[in-house]
Design a protein around this motif. Structure first.
Motif, PDB file in Angstrom:
ATOM      1  N   ALA A   1       0.829  -1.206   0.000  1.00  0.00           N
ATOM      2  CA  ALA A   1       0.000   0.000   0.000  1.00  0.00           C
ATOM      3  C   ALA A   1       0.860   1.252   0.000  1.00  0.00           C
ATOM      4  O   ALA A   1       0.524   2.256  -0.633  1.00  0.00           O
ATOM      5  N   VAL A   2       1.984   1.215   0.694  1.00  0.00           N
ATOM      6  CA  VAL A   2       2.898   2.361   0.697  1.00  0.00           C
ATOM      7  C   VAL A   2       3.477   2.559  -0.693  1.00  0.00           C
ATOM      8  O   VAL A   2       3.453   3.657  -1.254  1.00  0.00           O
ATOM      9  N   ARG A   3       3.974   1.490  -1.283  1.00  0.00           N
ATOM     10  CA  ARG A   3       4.649   1.613  -2.587  1.00  0.00           C
ATOM     11  C   ARG A   3       3.681   1.987  -3.708  1.00  0.00           C
ATOM     12  O   ARG A   3       4.115   2.505  -4.741  1.00  0.00           O
ATOM     13  N   ALA A   4       2.412   1.765  -3.499  1.00  0.00           N
ATOM     14  CA  ALA A   4       1.441   2.174  -4.515  1.00  0.00           C
ATOM     15  C   ALA A   4       1.443   3.683  -4.717  1.00  0.00           C
ATOM     16  O   ALA A   4       1.045   4.169  -5.779  1.00  0.00           O
ATOM     17  N   GLY A   5       1.904   4.426  -3.713  1.00  0.00           N
ATOM     18  CA  GLY A   5       1.971   5.882  -3.834  1.00  0.00           C
ATOM     19  C   GLY A   5       3.369   6.407  -4.012  1.00  0.00           C
ATOM     20  O   GLY A   5       3.615   7.605  -3.804  1.00  0.00           O
ATOM     21  N   ALA A   6       4.313   5.540  -4.396  1.00  0.00           N
ATOM     22  CA  ALA A   6       5.713   5.931  -4.491  1.00  0.00           C
ATOM     23  C   ALA A   6       6.097   6.377  -5.896  1.00  0.00           C
ATOM     24  O   ALA A   6       5.594   5.844  -6.892  1.00  0.00           O
ATOM     25  N   ALA A   7       6.989   7.334  -5.961  1.00  0.00           N
ATOM     26  CA  ALA A   7       7.588   7.731  -7.236  1.00  0.00           C
ATOM     27  C   ALA A   7       8.689   6.745  -7.601  1.00  0.00           C
ATOM     28  O   ALA A   7       9.403   6.251  -6.729  1.00  0.00           O
ATOM     29  N   ASP A   8       8.825   6.465  -8.879  1.00  0.00           N
ATOM     30  CA  ASP A   8       9.871   5.568  -9.368  1.00  0.00           C
ATOM     31  C   ASP A   8      11.130   6.386  -9.592  1.00  0.00           C
ATOM     32  O   ASP A   8      11.350   6.937 -10.682  1.00  0.00           O
ATOM     33  N   VAL A   9      11.954   6.479  -8.544  1.00  0.00           N
ATOM     34  CA  VAL A   9      13.141   7.324  -8.611  1.00  0.00           C
ATOM     35  C   VAL A   9      14.344   6.573  -8.058  1.00  0.00           C
ATOM     36  O   VAL A   9      14.221   5.586  -7.338  1.00  0.00           O
ATOM     37  N   VAL A  10      15.513   7.084  -8.396  1.00  0.00           N
ATOM     38  CA  VAL A  10      16.745   6.693  -7.722  1.00  0.00           C
ATOM     39  C   VAL A  10      16.860   7.580  -6.487  1.00  0.00           C
ATOM     40  O   VAL A  10      16.757   8.798  -6.595  1.00  0.00           O
ATOM     41  N   PRO A  11      17.048   7.008  -5.297  1.00  0.00           N
ATOM     42  CA  PRO A  11      17.054   7.821  -4.075  1.00  0.00           C
ATOM     43  C   PRO A  11      18.354   8.602  -3.890  1.00  0.00           C
ATOM     44  O   PRO A  11      19.045   8.479  -2.883  1.00  0.00           O
ATOM     45  N   ARG A  12      18.661   9.399  -4.885  1.00  0.00           N
ATOM     46  CA  ARG A  12      19.858  10.240  -4.854  1.00  0.00           C
ATOM     47  C   ARG A  12      19.502  11.620  -5.368  1.00  0.00           C
ATOM     48  O   ARG A  12      18.427  11.845  -5.920  1.00  0.00           O
ATOM     49  N   GLY A  13      20.440  12.549  -5.181  1.00  0.00           N
ATOM     50  CA  GLY A  13      20.222  13.905  -5.639  1.00  0.00           C
ATOM     51  C   GLY A  13      20.916  14.173  -6.961  1.00  0.00           C
ATOM     52  O   GLY A  13      21.866  13.476  -7.357  1.00  0.00           O
ATOM     53  N   TRP A  14      20.447  15.219  -7.659  1.00  0.00           N
ATOM     54  CA  TRP A  14      20.993  15.615  -8.955  1.00  0.00           C
ATOM     55  C   TRP A  14      21.093  17.135  -8.970  1.00  0.00           C
ATOM     56  O   TRP A  14      20.100  17.828  -8.768  1.00  0.00           O
ATOM     57  N   VAL A  15      22.309  17.630  -9.135  1.00  0.00           N
ATOM     58  CA  VAL A  15      22.537  19.073  -9.208  1.00  0.00           C
ATOM     59  C   VAL A  15      22.609  19.474 -10.669  1.00  0.00           C
ATOM     60  O   VAL A  15      23.439  18.944 -11.427  1.00  0.00           O
ATOM     61  N   THR A  16      21.735  20.397 -11.077  1.00  0.00           N
ATOM     62  CA  THR A  16      21.621  20.734 -12.495  1.00  0.00           C
ATOM     63  C   THR A  16      21.159  22.175 -12.680  1.00  0.00           C
ATOM     64  O   THR A  16      20.447  22.714 -11.819  1.00  0.00           O
ATOM     65  N   PRO A  17      21.550  22.833 -13.770  1.00  0.00           N
ATOM     66  CA  PRO A  17      21.038  24.187 -14.000  1.00  0.00           C
ATOM     67  C   PRO A  17      19.518  24.212 -14.135  1.00  0.00           C
ATOM     68  O   PRO A  17      18.860  25.134 -13.662  1.00  0.00           O
ATOM     69  N   ALA A  18      18.961  23.204 -14.802  1.00  0.00           N
ATOM     70  CA  ALA A  18      17.513  23.074 -14.964  1.00  0.00           C
ATOM     71  C   ALA A  18      17.209  21.604 -15.197  1.00  0.00           C
ATOM     72  O   ALA A  18      18.056  20.849 -15.699  1.00  0.00           O
ATOM     73  N   LEU A  19      16.016  21.189 -14.850  1.00  0.00           N
ATOM     74  CA  LEU A  19      15.679  19.770 -14.866  1.00  0.00           C
ATOM     75  C   LEU A  19      15.911  19.139 -16.234  1.00  0.00           C
ATOM     76  O   LEU A  19      16.403  18.015 -16.337  1.00  0.00           O
ATOM     77  N   ALA A  20      15.578  19.845 -17.305  1.00  0.00           N
ATOM     78  CA  ALA A  20      15.675  19.286 -18.653  1.00  0.00           C
ATOM     79  C   ALA A  20      16.989  19.633 -19.354  1.00  0.00           C
ATOM     80  O   ALA A  20      17.122  19.400 -20.550  1.00  0.00           O
ATOM     81  N   SER A  21      17.965  20.165 -18.599  1.00  0.00           N
ATOM     82  CA  SER A  21      19.200  20.644 -19.239  1.00  0.00           C
ATOM     83  C   SER A  21      20.078  19.516 -19.762  1.00  0.00           C
ATOM     84  O   SER A  21      20.881  19.717 -20.676  1.00  0.00           O
ATOM     85  N   GLY A  22      19.976  18.334 -19.174  1.00  0.00           N
ATOM     86  CA  GLY A  22      20.865  17.244 -19.563  1.00  0.00           C
ATOM     87  C   GLY A  22      22.225  17.328 -18.913  1.00  0.00           C
ATOM     88  O   GLY A  22      23.062  16.446 -19.103  1.00  0.00           O
TER      89      GLY A  22
END
Length: 478
Positions: free
Chosen positions: A68-89
């Motif tokens: 039930a918990v995982r049904a509301g979870a985002a499919d992500v890697v549990p790490r951070g990403w430093v970027t100028p903008a989300l779609a910058s690549g």
């Protein structure tokens, strides 16, 4: 069952956030009569905290709630990403202290889940509604606490209609947040910095997954000066959160128009012409403080009432969950006559060091950047090691052997491996498991001996703090 209408229950919990709900669920497993009084009209509709840790997932898994918990979870890697903008690549990865599913599998039957708080709380409440011994009363504010030798008088004020009532209970627990009335009524102060800053957030929906190029991180740090802040996915769909700390000279997000917020989110996403659907805008201050004490007589503090953390590290909700679980089973043992009041002394002794560590981490500007190897020991907190084994034809974790009473893990070489050791004056039910030799060795069970465990998977003998003095010697020789 006690007559709640006459005002007699065993435990009153002020607050129906994660700490209060988890504690009530833990007490309900033992049939303890509980009233949860929550001043809000309903559970939180804000996503707020967004990650359920490895240990928190283990607790929820033991209650059958993992799916039930995982049904509301985002499919992500549990790490951070430093970027100028989300779609910058462009960008670089950094650790957040949470293991990936593969890393978690080496130490646990459960992995952390990127789940927003407004998914977790309704799920916990729904399970709690099934408990016959617990009542949850929304729109009811605890305004006063009085103690005597036999219990507490909790004064409640109903927000709808303004009626006051007095409730008689054996214990009262403050799970009522940073501005806890219970803490104030118990006369407990706070140590640490009262104000560390302000945080503003915008919850919105936008189809950003198409612009990620497979990079789906739990936390995205946007560095573009025009839109610097944090972008985080909130759940399995296109729901997101944009947040930033308040800086002098900035116009707070709550004071910006919808068009201005739209432009800010589009810049952070790096998607020109993006039209997000804004759901809510919120603000809150954050602090780094710990209560001077977690107990005063028959009153206890859990969660934000006991400790307040900044969002860095994402440990606030999980520390609260662990508080509620820890105090819950200990209080239940005492109320059921399974252990003496001395067991309750171990609550602060064991939980306050963890709270201090997590508060200090949250106060560190670099506190979010932590490897799983550094963070996991504080999360798992000395519980029994996880190993897979076969029981009754099923593959189970060693953690699945733990029960609500005492669990004995016995070496097959004991004279009578099925006979539980004598534990004087501790009346909790005992379940004994005879382990395969290789699992016994891996768990540190001494040859010919046994390990005696509490419900949380820790040894029932930490310096005698959690046992009556008469029981300590018998347990140490097991």
């Amino acid at each position: 069952m006690a007559d709640k209408e006459r005002g007699n229950v065993e435990v009153v919990i002020a607050g129906a956030g994660p700490a209060g709900l988890v504690m009530a669920l833990t007490l309900a497993r033992y049939g303890i009569e509980v009233l949860v009084a929550e001043k809000r009209p309903r559970v939180s509709t804000l996503s707020r905290a967004l990650v359920v840790s490895t240990r928190s997932m283990e607790i929820l898994r033991s209650w059958g709630l993992a799916d039930a918990v995982r049904a509301g979870a985002a499919d992500v890697v549990p790490r951070g990403w430093v970027t100028p903008a989300l779609a910058s690549g462009e960008g670089r990865e950094f650790p957040l202290g949470y293991p990936t599913s593969e890393e978690a599998a080496r130490v646990s039957p459960a992995a952390p889940a990127w789940v927003p708080q407004d998914h977790l709380e309704p799920m916990l409440l729904a399970r709690l509604r099934e408990a016959a011994s617990v009542e949850v009363r929304f729109g009811s504010r605890l305004v006063g606490v009085e103690q005597d030798a036999g219990g507490v008088r909790a004064i409640l004020h109903d927000e709808d209609g303004g009626r006051a009532r007095t409730l008689r209970a054996l214990y009262v627990v403050g799970a009522d947040g940073a501005h806890s009335t219970v803490r104030e009524q118990l006369g407990i102060g706070l140590d640490g910095s009262p104000v560390r800053g302000g945080y503003y957030g915008v919850q919105f929906r936008a189809p950003l997954a198409a612009f990620l190029d497979g990079r789906r991180y739990g936390l995205n740090v946007i560095t573009d000066p025009a839109a610097s802040g944090i972008l985080t996915p909130r759940g399995p769909g296109d729901r997101w959160h944009y947040g930033r700390e308040h800086r002098p000279g900035q116009v707070p997000l709550v004071d910006r128009t919808t068009e201005q917020l739209t432009e800010l989110i589009a810049a952070a996403a790096g998607v020109r012409g993006l039209r997000p659907r804004i759901e809510s805008v919120s603000e809150f201050g954050f602090a780094a403080q710990v209560a001077e004490r977690f107990r005063a007589g028959r009153g206890f503090l859990v969660g934000d009432a006991a400790h307040q953390m900044t969002p860095r590290g994402g440990t606030g909700m999980n520390t609260a969950i662990h508080d509620g679980y820890d105090l819950g089973w200990k209080l239940a043992w005492v109320l059921r006559g399974w252990a003496g009041d001395g067991l309750l002394h171990s609550y602060e002794a064991e939980r306050r060091p963890v709270a201090l560590h997590n508060v200090e981490r949250s106060a560190d500007p670099n506190g979010a950047r932590c490897t799983p190897e550094e963070a996991l020991p504080w999360d798992l907190n000395g519980r029994l090691a996880h190993h897979w084994l076969t029981r009754n034809g099923l593959t189970v974790s060693t953690l699945d052997l733990l029960g609500d009473g005492i669990t004995v893990l016995s070496d097959p070489g004991r004279a009578d491996p099925h006979e539980p050791p004598a534990i004087p004056r501790v009346h909790a039910p005992v379940t004994t498991h005879v382990l395969p030799p290789e699992i016994a060795r891996a768990l540190g069970v001494p040859p010919g001996g046994a390990r005696v465990l509490r419900p949380d998977g820790r040894d029932l003998r930490p310096g005698g703090r959690d046992l009556p003095r008469e029981a300590t010697e018998a347990t140490e020789t097991v």
